[in-house]
Design a protein around this motif. Sequence first.
Motif, PDB file in Angstrom:
ATOM      1  N   ILE A 121       0.816  -1.217   0.000  1.00 20.72           N
ATOM      2  CA  ILE A 121       0.000   0.000   0.000  1.00 20.72           C
ATOM      3  C   ILE A 121       0.854   1.274   0.000  1.00 20.72           C
ATOM      4  CG2 ILE A 121      -1.750   1.311   1.264  1.00 20.72           C
ATOM      5  CD1 ILE A 121      -2.798  -1.388   2.296  1.00 20.72           C
ATOM      6  N   VAL A 122       1.724   1.390   1.004  1.00 23.09           N
ATOM      7  CA  VAL A 122       2.477   2.651   1.144  1.00 23.09           C
ATOM      8  C   VAL A 122       3.502   2.800   0.022  1.00 23.09           C
ATOM      9  CG1 VAL A 122       4.000   3.985   2.645  1.00 23.09           C
ATOM     10  CG2 VAL A 122       2.138   2.644   3.625  1.00 23.09           C
ATOM     11  N   TRP A 123       4.291   1.751  -0.175  1.00 24.73           N
ATOM     12  CA  TRP A 123       5.434   1.837  -1.077  1.00 24.73           C
ATOM     13  C   TRP A 123       5.065   2.246  -2.517  1.00 24.73           C
ATOM     14  CZ3 TRP A 123      10.123   2.882  -0.223  1.00 24.73           C
ATOM     15  CH2 TRP A 123      11.097   2.637  -1.192  1.00 24.73           C
ATOM     16  N   PRO A 124       4.084   1.551  -3.145  1.00 23.78           N
ATOM     17  CA  PRO A 124       3.784   1.923  -4.533  1.00 23.78           C
ATOM     18  C   PRO A 124       3.333   3.378  -4.662  1.00 23.78           C
ATOM     19  CG  PRO A 124       2.703  -0.135  -3.948  1.00 23.78           C
ATOM     20  CD  PRO A 124       3.255   0.435  -2.683  1.00 23.78           C
ATOM     21  N   GLN A 125       2.579   3.861  -3.699  1.00 26.15           N
ATOM     22  CA  GLN A 125       2.123   5.254  -3.776  1.00 26.15           C
ATOM     23  C   GLN A 125       3.261   6.220  -3.502  1.00 26.15           C
ATOM     24  OE1 GLN A 125      -1.902   6.020  -2.201  1.00 26.15           O
ATOM     25  NE2 GLN A 125      -1.696   4.043  -1.189  1.00 26.15           N
ATOM     26  N   ALA A 126       4.115   5.854  -2.520  1.00 24.96           N
ATOM     27  CA  ALA A 126       5.249   6.719  -2.175  1.00 24.96           C
ATOM     28  C   ALA A 126       6.202   6.830  -3.362  1.00 24.96           C
ATOM     29  CB  ALA A 126       5.988   6.168  -0.954  1.00 24.96           C
ATOM     30  N   MET A 127       6.439   5.707  -4.057  1.00 17.70           N
ATOM     31  CA  MET A 127       7.371   5.737  -5.176  1.00 17.70           C
ATOM     32  C   MET A 127       6.880   6.678  -6.265  1.00 17.70           C
ATOM     33  SD  MET A 127      10.182   4.454  -4.876  1.00 17.70           S
ATOM     34  CE  MET A 127      10.737   4.544  -6.575  1.00 17.70           C
ATOM     35  N   ARG A 128       5.558   6.676  -6.449  1.00 16.90           N
ATOM     36  CA  ARG A 128       5.021   7.552  -7.476  1.00 16.90           C
ATOM     37  C   ARG A 128       5.274   9.016  -7.091  1.00 16.90           C
ATOM     38  NH1 ARG A 128      -0.511   5.374  -9.990  1.00 16.90           N
ATOM     39  NH2 ARG A 128       0.740   3.480 -10.136  1.00 16.90           N
ATOM     40  N   LEU A 129       5.098   9.321  -5.805  1.00 20.96           N
ATOM     41  CA  LEU A 129       5.352  10.687  -5.342  1.00 20.96           C
ATOM     42  C   LEU A 129       6.839  11.029  -5.392  1.00 20.96           C
ATOM     43  CD1 LEU A 129       3.075  10.863  -2.167  1.00 20.96           C
ATOM     44  CD2 LEU A 129       2.735  12.093  -4.326  1.00 20.96           C
ATOM     45  N   ALA A 130       7.656  10.004  -5.165  1.00 19.86           N
ATOM     46  CA  ALA A 130       9.095  10.264  -5.039  1.00 19.86           C
ATOM     47  C   ALA A 130       9.787  10.356  -6.393  1.00 19.86           C
ATOM     48  CB  ALA A 130       9.757   9.163  -4.209  1.00 19.86           C
ATOM     49  N   LEU A 131       9.096   9.953  -7.443  1.00 24.14           N
ATOM     50  CA  LEU A 131       9.764   9.838  -8.734  1.00 24.14           C
ATOM     51  C   LEU A 131      10.411  11.154  -9.181  1.00 24.14           C
ATOM     52  CD1 LEU A 131      10.341   7.690 -10.768  1.00 24.14           C
ATOM     53  CD2 LEU A 131       8.332   8.387 -12.051  1.00 24.14           C
ATOM     54  N   ARG A 132       9.648  12.239  -9.079  1.00 30.92           N
ATOM     55  CA  ARG A 132      10.181  13.518  -9.553  1.00 30.92           C
ATOM     56  C   ARG A 132      11.382  13.982  -8.718  1.00 30.92           C
ATOM     57  NH1 ARG A 132       9.394  18.060 -12.766  1.00 30.92           N
ATOM     58  NH2 ARG A 132       8.322  16.656 -14.159  1.00 30.92           N
ATOM     59  N   PRO A 133      11.255  14.052  -7.383  1.00 28.72           N
ATOM     60  CA  PRO A 133      12.443  14.455  -6.613  1.00 28.72           C
ATOM     61  C   PRO A 133      13.622  13.506  -6.787  1.00 28.72           C
ATOM     62  CG  PRO A 133      10.605  13.901  -5.152  1.00 28.72           C
ATOM     63  CD  PRO A 133      10.059  13.960  -6.537  1.00 28.72           C
ATOM     64  N   LEU A 134      13.364  12.216  -7.025  1.00 29.75           N
ATOM     65  CA  LEU A 134      14.491  11.302  -7.264  1.00 29.75           C
ATOM     66  C   LEU A 134      15.193  11.647  -8.579  1.00 29.75           C
ATOM     67  CD1 LEU A 134      13.117   7.821  -6.103  1.00 29.75           C
ATOM     68  CD2 LEU A 134      14.855   9.225  -4.990  1.00 29.75           C
ATOM     69  N   GLY A 135      14.418  12.067  -9.573  1.00 33.81           N
ATOM     70  CA  GLY A 135      15.003  12.504 -10.838  1.00 33.81           C
ATOM     71  C   GLY A 135      15.883  13.727 -10.627  1.00 33.81           C
ATOM     72  N   ASN A 136      15.377  14.668  -9.803  1.00 38.29           N
ATOM     73  CA  ASN A 136      16.187  15.845  -9.482  1.00 38.29           C
ATOM     74  C   ASN A 136      17.471  15.449  -8.793  1.00 38.29           C
ATOM     75  OD1 ASN A 136      14.476  17.711 -10.574  1.00 38.29           O
ATOM     76  ND2 ASN A 136      13.345  18.032  -8.663  1.00 38.29           N
ATOM     77  N   GLU A 137      17.373  14.469  -7.902  1.00 42.48           N
ATOM     78  CA  GLU A 137      18.560  14.023  -7.176  1.00 42.48           C
ATOM     79  C   GLU A 137      19.589  13.413  -8.136  1.00 42.48           C
ATOM     80  OE1 GLU A 137      19.835  14.441  -4.363  1.00 42.48           O
ATOM     81  OE2 GLU A 137      21.322  12.839  -4.252  1.00 42.48           O
ATOM     82  N   LEU A 138      19.090  12.680  -9.135  1.00 39.29           N
ATOM     83  CA  LEU A 138      19.997  12.096 -10.128  1.00 39.29           C
ATOM     84  C   LEU A 138      20.763  13.201 -10.856  1.00 39.29           C
ATOM     85  CD1 LEU A 138      21.051   9.680 -11.773  1.00 39.29           C
ATOM     86  CD2 LEU A 138      19.035   9.880 -13.229  1.00 39.29           C
ATOM     87  N   ILE A 139      20.029  14.266 -11.221  1.00 44.16           N
ATOM     88  CA  ILE A 139      20.676  15.383 -11.915  1.00 44.16           C
ATOM     89  C   ILE A 139      21.684  16.071 -10.989  1.00 44.16           C
ATOM     90  CG2 ILE A 139      20.222  17.714 -12.802  1.00 44.16           C
ATOM     91  CD1 ILE A 139      17.717  16.528 -14.137  1.00 44.16           C
ATOM     92  N   LEU A 140      21.305  16.236  -9.726  1.00 40.65           N
ATOM     93  CA  LEU A 140      22.240  16.847  -8.777  1.00 40.65           C
ATOM     94  C   LEU A 140      23.503  15.996  -8.638  1.00 40.65           C
ATOM     95  CD1 LEU A 140      19.905  18.191  -5.929  1.00 40.65           C
ATOM     96  CD2 LEU A 140      21.058  19.477  -7.724  1.00 40.65           C
ATOM     97  N   MET A 141      23.343  14.668  -8.693  1.00 40.51           N
ATOM     98  CA  MET A 141      24.504  13.783  -8.584  1.00 40.51           C
ATOM     99  C   MET A 141      25.430  13.927  -9.788  1.00 40.51           C
ATOM    100  SD  MET A 141      24.986  12.269  -5.883  1.00 40.51           S
ATOM    101  CE  MET A 141      26.289  11.151  -6.394  1.00 40.51           C
ATOM    102  N   ILE A 142      24.842  14.069 -10.973  1.00 39.93           N
ATOM    103  CA  ILE A 142      25.679  14.244 -12.172  1.00 39.93           C
ATOM    104  C   ILE A 142      26.533  15.485 -12.000  1.00 39.93           C
ATOM    105  CG2 ILE A 142      25.636  14.794 -14.639  1.00 39.93           C
ATOM    106  CD1 ILE A 142      23.085  13.105 -14.834  1.00 39.93           C
TER     107      ILE A 142
END
Lengths: 262, 227, 233
Positions: free
Chosen positions: C153-174
């Motif tokens: 329940i929690v994880w699939p919904q959280a991942m959907r919310l987290a997708l955008r900030p995780l993308g930002n984090e990937l760019i910050l890492m580059i």
Amino acid sequence: MWSRAGSVSAAIAAVVLTFAPGAHAKEWTTVRIGTEGAYPPFNFMDSNQQLQGFDIDIAKAICEKEKVACEIVAQDWDGLIPALLAGKYDAIFASMSITEERAKTIAFSERYYRSPALFVASKGNASLASTPKGLAGKTVGAQSGTVSATYLQAVYAPAGVDVKLYATQDEANLDLSSGRLDAMLADKVVMLPWLEKSQDGGCCQVIGQDVSDPKYFGDGIGAGMRKSDPELKALIDKGIADIRADGTYDKINAKYFPFSLY
Amino acid sequence: MSPLGPLAWGASGWGDEIAAGLWLTVRLALATLPVGLAIGFGVALMKQSRLRVVSGLGELYTTVFRGLPELLTIFLVYFGAPRLVGDISGFAAGLIALALVFGAFSSEVLLGAMRGVPDGQREAAEALGFSTGAAFRHVMLPQVWRLALPGLTNNWLVMLKDTSLVSVVALTELMRASDVAARATREPFLFYLVACLLYLALSIVSSFIAAWLERRAGRGIPTAGRA
Amino acid sequence: MGEVFAFIGFDPELFARYAPALLSGLWTTLSLVAISTPLGFALGIPIALARYQGGATTNALAVGFTGFFRGTPLLAQLFLLYYGAAEFNGALKSVGLWWLFRDAFTCAALVFTLNTAAYQAEILRGAMAAVPAGQTEAGMALGLGRAMINRLIVWPQAMRLALRPLGNELILMIKASSIASVITVVDLMGATKRAFSGSLSFELYLWAALIYLALVEIVRRVWNALERRWRIA
């Protein structure tokens, strides 16, 4: 907060004011000198943030002899020549070798000292031959942008030596003593005191002979200047000759080294 | 010598040099803030422009300075500026580079905040006889400020840490002072740890001030979940 | 005007001389990011869980970890773990961990992993906290256990919310990976610095800037496409 436009414009004005145009007085009364400050005993920062060392003493002696005021500032090694060209200072006294490659961009004074380079290896690697073949597969360090670095990249890297370059000599020394580097190439006059006197130096010893291939190592160490300042070159060349003649040079030399550097 | 001996004050230790570096870091960050905010505000207004060229330039600015590594931006300013405008100091180069980056990130925050204030607010102010400028200053700005604060706080914390990168262009701020001390004393662990703890302290102090500012900006506004 | 042209100029000879070095640097940059970001994600999950529903001790540990790595500059962390670790090389050798710190690349990868783990943990924690409490309660009403509720329940919904900030984090890492160049890693930034000190040609920094911008833009677009797909599904 937003309405305080005053502080914003004051800050912008402060930035604009720092764009001071480079002084182009051809009558040299003040010479700004750039050095690295991370290359003991030639130039380094003491715990009062004062620059010390052989290069500094030589520069000061020349200034005193030729009756010009001197200001000395520190600048990272990689940025020394760009900052000279950008007019941040007028002369470099940073144990810089006079090489053909650099002489394309900047002017050099006559030499004020000379040193071959040599390889230093950790005790565990003491039996290595200092040839490209002998060091193949090993990690060998040098300070980036130095003649030693150029030489390693041109002659040793093609033979399969893993060349690692450091922003400062101090960092390369740290990595040699901790065992990250198997060997290192650097100026002899810096390496010998380091091996003998410093607490880390006990890790290591010289391997092979002096390295001084003139194609890479040039003709000694000189002060660097912009090519557009021939009067300054004349002044510094005269200064070097004068302090050599009146014994000041030898006094400075003796303060740091028991043998002649010239 | 005690383990903290190298941190002593005065000629024998590096404590005073580290403190001077810390003070320079604080000054650099504080001086960058108004310039970066001004840039961010200007770029946010550009992006709202109806003129495609102006809004496009605003977008391009944001794309470039959000996309470049901060380290590279600092090099570009430090070595590039002398070619265009003349010599600049390490402090000025750091300030400009950090302000360019801070401006890019903040323009996004401010744009979002501007869009978050309902248009009716401006209309109401004008109906009350406020001039356009006065309506913007007295009615819109305080609300934009409140909405933008959390995002700007975040950008400030990022910028505070990015000041460490200015050490690579020979500015003796906290990072470089620690670096010089670490090399001179051969105690890298001690000095880099001290540097980390001082940055952490700056971050924590900033967070407290930001929380206070947010409470202040939110006066009179009922919010869920806050006691 | 000549200055401006010189400023943005393009020198084919310079390009031929240094392009291979920059490309190999780019490869190192990509490897660093490709190793640290997923490892950081894996490490971020337990830290986020500790923050989300851990006991007092695990929560405090997680707060300390994320606070340290998010509150201090990456450059300082890198120096601390690279040159600082060298002071303890004897101890590290005796516990068999020296290899991790000895090589500049693995040491940088380690520091980046820890750093991005802290940021990703915060993103994941925030996303899990944003899943409405009613969802978990509904799961409990259905008799599901804690782990099942998290996973289904929690994880699939959280991942959907987290997708955008995780993308930002990937760019910050580059972008942040360029900092590895200060500890001798020859990534794109390091290769550029080497080439610059060899040629003193400012143009090289502009090429590097274009490569980084292109890289970030590609990642941004790919991530946007991913996000669109995930939202529809």
